[in-house]
Design a protein around this motif. Structure first.
Motif, PDB file in Angstrom:
ATOM      1  N   ALA A 263      32.405  97.987 -36.209  1.00 37.87           N
ATOM      2  CA  ALA A 263      33.643  97.626 -35.510  1.00 37.87           C
ATOM      3  C   ALA A 263      33.680  98.211 -34.099  1.00 37.87           C
ATOM      4  CB  ALA A 263      34.852  98.093 -36.319  1.00 37.87           C
ATOM      5  N   ASN A 264      33.172  99.422 -33.929  1.00 40.43           N
ATOM      6  CA  ASN A 264      33.209 100.019 -32.591  1.00 40.43           C
ATOM      7  C   ASN A 264      32.372  99.228 -31.591  1.00 40.43           C
ATOM      8  OD1 ASN A 264      34.934 101.969 -33.431  1.00 40.43           O
ATOM      9  ND2 ASN A 264      33.490 103.676 -33.312  1.00 40.43           N
ATOM     10  N   ASP A 265      31.234  98.711 -32.067  1.00 40.60           N
ATOM     11  CA  ASP A 265      30.412  97.874 -31.184  1.00 40.60           C
ATOM     12  C   ASP A 265      31.210  96.643 -30.757  1.00 40.60           C
ATOM     13  OD1 ASP A 265      28.350  99.635 -31.681  1.00 40.60           O
ATOM     14  OD2 ASP A 265      27.332  98.341 -33.137  1.00 40.60           O
ATOM     15  N   ALA A 266      31.875  96.029 -31.743  1.00 37.03           N
ATOM     16  CA  ALA A 266      32.663  94.831 -31.457  1.00 37.03           C
ATOM     17  C   ALA A 266      33.770  95.163 -30.465  1.00 37.03           C
ATOM     18  CB  ALA A 266      33.251  94.275 -32.742  1.00 37.03           C
ATOM     19  N   LEU A 267      34.400  96.315 -30.650  1.00 35.85           N
ATOM     20  CA  LEU A 267      35.501  96.711 -29.757  1.00 35.85           C
ATOM     21  C   LEU A 267      35.008  96.936 -28.329  1.00 35.85           C
ATOM     22  CD1 LEU A 267      37.365  98.957 -32.306  1.00 35.85           C
ATOM     23  CD2 LEU A 267      38.341  96.948 -31.155  1.00 35.85           C
ATOM     24  N   GLU A 268      33.785  97.450 -28.192  1.00 35.75           N
ATOM     25  CA  GLU A 268      33.217  97.595 -26.846  1.00 35.75           C
ATOM     26  C   GLU A 268      33.188  96.247 -26.146  1.00 35.75           C
ATOM     27  OE1 GLU A 268      29.698  99.857 -25.691  1.00 35.75           O
ATOM     28  OE2 GLU A 268      29.619 100.640 -27.748  1.00 35.75           O
ATOM     29  N   TYR A 269      32.714  95.234 -26.869  1.00 34.20           N
ATOM     30  CA  TYR A 269      32.648  93.890 -26.297  1.00 34.20           C
ATOM     31  C   TYR A 269      34.037  93.369 -25.965  1.00 34.20           C
ATOM     32  CZ  TYR A 269      27.661  92.818 -26.889  1.00 34.20           C
ATOM     33  OH  TYR A 269      26.300  92.780 -26.765  1.00 34.20           O
ATOM     34  N   LEU A 270      35.004  93.602 -26.880  1.00 34.32           N
ATOM     35  CA  LEU A 270      36.363  93.108 -26.634  1.00 34.32           C
ATOM     36  C   LEU A 270      36.974  93.809 -25.423  1.00 34.32           C
ATOM     37  CD1 LEU A 270      37.604  92.894 -30.353  1.00 34.32           C
ATOM     38  CD2 LEU A 270      36.929  90.980 -28.882  1.00 34.32           C
ATOM     39  N   LEU A 271      36.717  95.100 -25.301  1.00 30.43           N
ATOM     40  CA  LEU A 271      37.237  95.845 -24.145  1.00 30.43           C
ATOM     41  C   LEU A 271      36.579  95.373 -22.846  1.00 30.43           C
ATOM     42  CD1 LEU A 271      37.414  99.381 -25.776  1.00 30.43           C
ATOM     43  CD2 LEU A 271      39.355  98.181 -24.726  1.00 30.43           C
ATOM     44  N   ALA A 272      35.305  94.971 -22.963  1.00 34.66           N
ATOM     45  CA  ALA A 272      34.604  94.487 -21.769  1.00 34.66           C
ATOM     46  C   ALA A 272      35.097  93.112 -21.338  1.00 34.66           C
ATOM     47  CB  ALA A 272      33.100  94.450 -22.022  1.00 34.66           C
ATOM     48  N   GLY A 273      35.897  92.474 -22.190  1.00 37.12           N
ATOM     49  CA  GLY A 273      36.472  91.197 -21.790  1.00 37.12           C
ATOM     50  C   GLY A 273      36.196  90.043 -22.731  1.00 37.12           C
ATOM     51  N   ALA A 274      35.493  90.319 -23.853  1.00 39.42           N
ATOM     52  CA  ALA A 274      35.202  89.231 -24.786  1.00 39.42           C
ATOM     53  C   ALA A 274      36.466  88.834 -25.539  1.00 39.42           C
ATOM     54  CB  ALA A 274      34.123  89.657 -25.769  1.00 39.42           C
ATOM     55  N   SER A 275      36.581  87.525 -25.820  1.00 39.71           N
ATOM     56  CA  SER A 275      37.707  87.037 -26.619  1.00 39.71           C
ATOM     57  C   SER A 275      37.342  87.011 -28.096  1.00 39.71           C
ATOM     58  CB  SER A 275      38.070  85.617 -26.189  1.00 39.71           C
ATOM     59  OG  SER A 275      38.410  85.611 -24.827  1.00 39.71           O
ATOM     60  N   ALA A 276      36.055  86.880 -28.375  1.00 37.38           N
ATOM     61  CA  ALA A 276      35.565  86.868 -29.756  1.00 37.38           C
ATOM     62  C   ALA A 276      34.163  87.449 -29.730  1.00 37.38           C
ATOM     63  CB  ALA A 276      35.548  85.442 -30.303  1.00 37.38           C
ATOM     64  N   ILE A 277      33.586  87.659 -30.915  1.00 36.34           N
ATOM     65  CA  ILE A 277      32.234  88.225 -30.965  1.00 36.34           C
ATOM     66  C   ILE A 277      31.428  87.509 -32.049  1.00 36.34           C
ATOM     67  CG2 ILE A 277      32.890  90.511 -30.075  1.00 36.34           C
ATOM     68  CD1 ILE A 277      32.078  90.589 -33.601  1.00 36.34           C
ATOM     69  N   GLN A 278      30.128  87.751 -32.016  1.00 33.47           N
ATOM     70  CA  GLN A 278      29.258  87.257 -33.080  1.00 33.47           C
ATOM     71  C   GLN A 278      28.386  88.410 -33.577  1.00 33.47           C
ATOM     72  OE1 GLN A 278      26.943  83.852 -31.768  1.00 33.47           O
ATOM     73  NE2 GLN A 278      28.699  82.927 -30.755  1.00 33.47           N
ATOM     74  N   VAL A 279      28.113  88.389 -34.866  1.00 31.80           N
ATOM     75  CA  VAL A 279      27.233  89.390 -35.470  1.00 31.80           C
ATOM     76  C   VAL A 279      25.952  88.671 -35.881  1.00 31.80           C
ATOM     77  CG1 VAL A 279      27.005  91.132 -37.276  1.00 31.80           C
ATOM     78  CG2 VAL A 279      29.264  90.582 -36.352  1.00 31.80           C
ATOM     79  N   GLY A 280      24.812  89.244 -35.522  1.00 34.51           N
ATOM     80  CA  GLY A 280      23.552  88.580 -35.830  1.00 34.51           C
ATOM     81  C   GLY A 280      22.629  89.449 -36.661  1.00 34.51           C
ATOM     82  N   THR A 281      21.754  90.162 -35.975  1.00 34.07           N
ATOM     83  CA  THR A 281      20.733  90.962 -36.644  1.00 34.07           C
ATOM     84  C   THR A 281      21.304  91.908 -37.705  1.00 34.07           C
ATOM     85  OG1 THR A 281      19.418  90.816 -34.640  1.00 34.07           O
ATOM     86  CG2 THR A 281      18.792  92.540 -36.176  1.00 34.07           C
ATOM     87  N   ALA A 282      22.508  92.423 -37.483  1.00 32.28           N
ATOM     88  CA  ALA A 282      23.098  93.374 -38.436  1.00 32.28           C
ATOM     89  C   ALA A 282      23.293  92.745 -39.816  1.00 32.28           C
ATOM     90  CB  ALA A 282      24.437  93.892 -37.903  1.00 32.28           C
TER      91      ALA A 282
END
Lengths: 338, 337
Positions: A263-282
């Motif tokens: 979740a923290n990785d995802a939040l980094e992206y959201l804070l950087a300006g992302a509206s949504a995220i995708q999870v791949g290799t994990a």
């Protein structure tokens, strides 16, 4: 005090499409859904981005296709997929049974292949009706695969080509249209602006980073094709920076991916300006990661009394540069044809 | 009897899988946590691991595998991807797997504490089909690939008393051929059992921890030792048994001068290094008999999604080791591509 107990609103709007939550599974890591259906509650995902579809079947690259590197995975699958006809006849019936939004990742060696795929799918699934679930809810144009000789990344590094292909597809569909960008470019903002100019509904960044690993015993590259695409935690900072740059260049939503495992990785992206995220290799390591990440995002929002996902980017405690000073300053917006 | 495997927090998916609609269907793959009850060296660089198997899953099929999440490794230190291991035995609620310490993940697994909990996805892949009635099953294992053949042998011979072995059809006694680099590689399950007993009896805590597992673990090890004792052994250096490859040992034992594999109505089952699989494949083709070959390959997802573990198919294109295999029939794979 009532608002404290309210469940945060995690829905995301991508063009005409509403994603129930921001966590999707990245193209190429989840097949067409069937492979993981026994392990993951697919209906609970924010979006499923399918394995790429090309006009003709592709057998993919010669093995070995994978090597694990520090915090990363280099792959050179080569867009192996059964082709458009099999997708239409055998994959769409399954995708129809899913309740989560389905975005088809589209790839081609020529511009006309991109349009042929979208045209054929549109014809198969019928007229778009806003708010109605259909077997395919949108498209992600793969202009960024590093593992093929023709097409893929070759398109995604030229703003003019990105704009032209995106516009040609845009004219074919009212469904959500996302352009997936490569980090293997000088300035991702330029490519993002080109996609926006051609009326893409969103951009997703990043695809894999070109990488190579060599076995010092045999003096051979560890994957047959020599170079491949690096994914996993190793590329997360690259992805976050690309999202941050792109989100400052365009007004359309940016979907962040690259190395998200928690979740923290995802939040980094959201804070950087992302509206949504995708999870791949994990997902390979923990198929439950996407839904665990969603729970983590919600918990973080509840803790901070954030009611809406769109509030997160404004929380980034960093000088919000005026547009004129952003890294893409001085760029002439691409010529639009509308 | 043994500690029940701990499933991860139940989700909507688990509830759906457990629904009566799914009763009697092929067991679904599942992600769950198991308690490792045994993790000991059995020969130089080779380890055997055993854990409680979830009762509701049903036994894995010989040739199937599981993937584990390497513990104690960071993503930056080869801990990013799961690793696949094949089942070497199943009985009395315990599943066993043989593995060789090769890289960082297997090194870390070798020091994984008994009593610790490991994250698995299982059962994965397609197992060996059982030989038909009247067929002479010939099993050949090379190197660490011997694991799945121990399990197949125990099922074919019905020595696995914990399953419904008595209801299985009777086969002509199957023959197990095992190839090793040298005698030092040959496992001793008896010695490992003795060492494990000494260790688990050393303190009150471990005594209590392993009290319920003692009998199933020892019985499993005894089954494996029996399989090994009855097997034909070949070593590359001749330090034990037949000097040469496992395929040469098989041909020598069968005495092809007077009996061809065809007249024996033989069915070959093999797992081991690629040259060995290629040799068994070619032999079966030449003699006109069936063969089942279990391949080993690097994997990322293990469930068929990523297309990373492919092998070149004779018919063109590629087949996935994880989801189309790992067991392939004679002629399916181009071993020397």
């Amino acid at each position: 005090m009532e608002s404290l107990s309210r469940e945060p609103d995690v829905s995301v709007k991508i063009g005409s499409l509403v994603l129930p939550n921001p966590v999707g599974v990245a193209s190429g890591t989840f097949g067409y859904g069937q492979e993981y259906r026994e392990l993951v509650d697919i209906d609970a995902l924010g979006a499923l981005y399918t394995k790429a579809v090309s006009v003709d079947p592709r057998v993919g690259n010669k093995p070995p296709r994978l090597v694990e590197t520090p915090s990363g995975l280099i792959n050179s699958i080569g867009l192996a997929n059964p082709g458009l006809a099999v997708f239409l006849n055998e994959k769409i019936p399954y995708l129809r049974s899913l309740r989560c939004p389905v975005l088809v990742n589209v790839v081609g060696e020529t511009e006309s292949e991109y349009t042929a795929i979208v045209e054929a799918i549109e014809k198969r699934i019928g007229t778009f009706q806003e708010g109605t679930k259909s077997p395919v809810d949108g498209y992600e144009l793969n202009l960024s695969c590093p593992n093929v000789e023709k097409g893929g990344m070759a398109f995604g590094t030229e703003p003019e080509l990105v704009e032209r292909i995106t516009w040609k597809v845009r004219k074919l569909t009212q469904r959500a249209l996302i352009v997936k960008l490569s980090p293997n470019v000088t300035d991702i903002s330029q490519i993002a602006l080109a996609a926006e100019a051609a009326r893409a509904d969103a951009i997703s960044c990043i695809n894999t980073v070109v990488g190579m690993a060599i076995d010092v015993k045999t003096c051979k590259p560890l994957i047959a094709r020599g170079i491949g695409g690096l994914s996993g935690p190793a590329i997360k900072p690259i992805g976050v920076a690309c999202v941050w740059k792109a989100a400052r260049a365009v007004r359309i939503p940016v979907i962040g991916l690259g190395g998200i495992t928690c979740a923290n990785d995802a939040l980094e992206y959201l804070l950087a300006g992302a509206s949504a995220i995708q999870v791949g290799t994990a997902i390979f390591s923990n198929p439950r990661a996407p839904l665990e990440i969603l729970e983590g995002i919600k918990a973080w929002m509840r803790e901070r009394h954030i009611e809406n996902l769109s509030q997160i980017p404004s929380l980034l405690d960093f000088p919000s540069w005026p547009r004129a000073l952003t890294p893409c300053a001085g760029l002439k917006p691409p010529q639009t044809r509308f | 009897m043994v500690k029940t495997a701990h499933k991860l927090q139940a989700t909507e998916l688990d509830r759906r899988q457990a629904s009566p609609d799914n009763a009697g269907k092929k067991p679904c793959m599942r992600q769950f946590k198991v308690i490792v009850v045994f993790n000991q060296a059995v020969s130089q660089g080779w380890m055997l691991i055993a854990f409680a198997w979830p009762e509701d899953l049903g036994p894995p099929v010989p040739g199937q595998f599981f993937t584990f999440n390497p513990q104690g490794l960071q993503a930056g230190d080869a801990g990013l991807l799961r690793r696949p291991l094949a089942f070497a035995h199943y009985g009395r609620g315990l599943a066993f797997a043989l593995y060789q310490i090769r890289g960082k993940a297997t090194q870390a697994l070798s020091s994984f504490p008994e009593g610790g909990s490991l994250d698995l996805i299982a059962p994965l892949g397609n197992g060996f089909p059982l030989p038909l009635l009247g067929e002479q099953a010939l099993l050949a294992g090379g190197g660490i690939g011997i694991g799945p053949l121990f399990y197949l042998q125990s099922v074919v011979q019905g020595s696995d008393t914990s399953t419904n072995a008595s209801s299985l059809p009777q086969y002509p006694a199957s023959k197990l051929f095992l190839g090793f680099r040298s005698a030092t590689q040959i496992p001793s399950f008896t010695q490992a059992a003795e060492r494990w007993l000494r260790q688990t009896q050393s303190t009150d805590r471990t005594q209590e921890l392993f009290a319920n597992d003692r009998q199933p673990v020892l019985a499993g090890l005894a089954d494996l030792q029996l399989c090994l004792d009855q097997a034909y052994i070949a070593t590359d250096d001749g330090s034990r048994g037949f000097k040469g490859t496992v395929v040469e040992a098989l041909l020598h034992e069968i005495g092809l001068a007077d009996a061809s594999l065809k007249t024996l109505n033989a069915h070959l089952f093999a797992c081991g290094p690629t040259p060995m699989l290629a040799a068994v494949d070619a032999l079966a083709l030449e003699q006109g008999v069936s063969a089942q070959l279990s391949a080993e390959q690097w994997m990322a997802c293990g469930v068929g999604a990523c297309q990373g573990c492919v092998l070149p198919a004779r018919a063109g294109g590629y087949l996935r080791a994880c989801a189309d295999g790992p067991v392939f029939s004679q002629g399916e794979i181009l071993w020397k591509a």
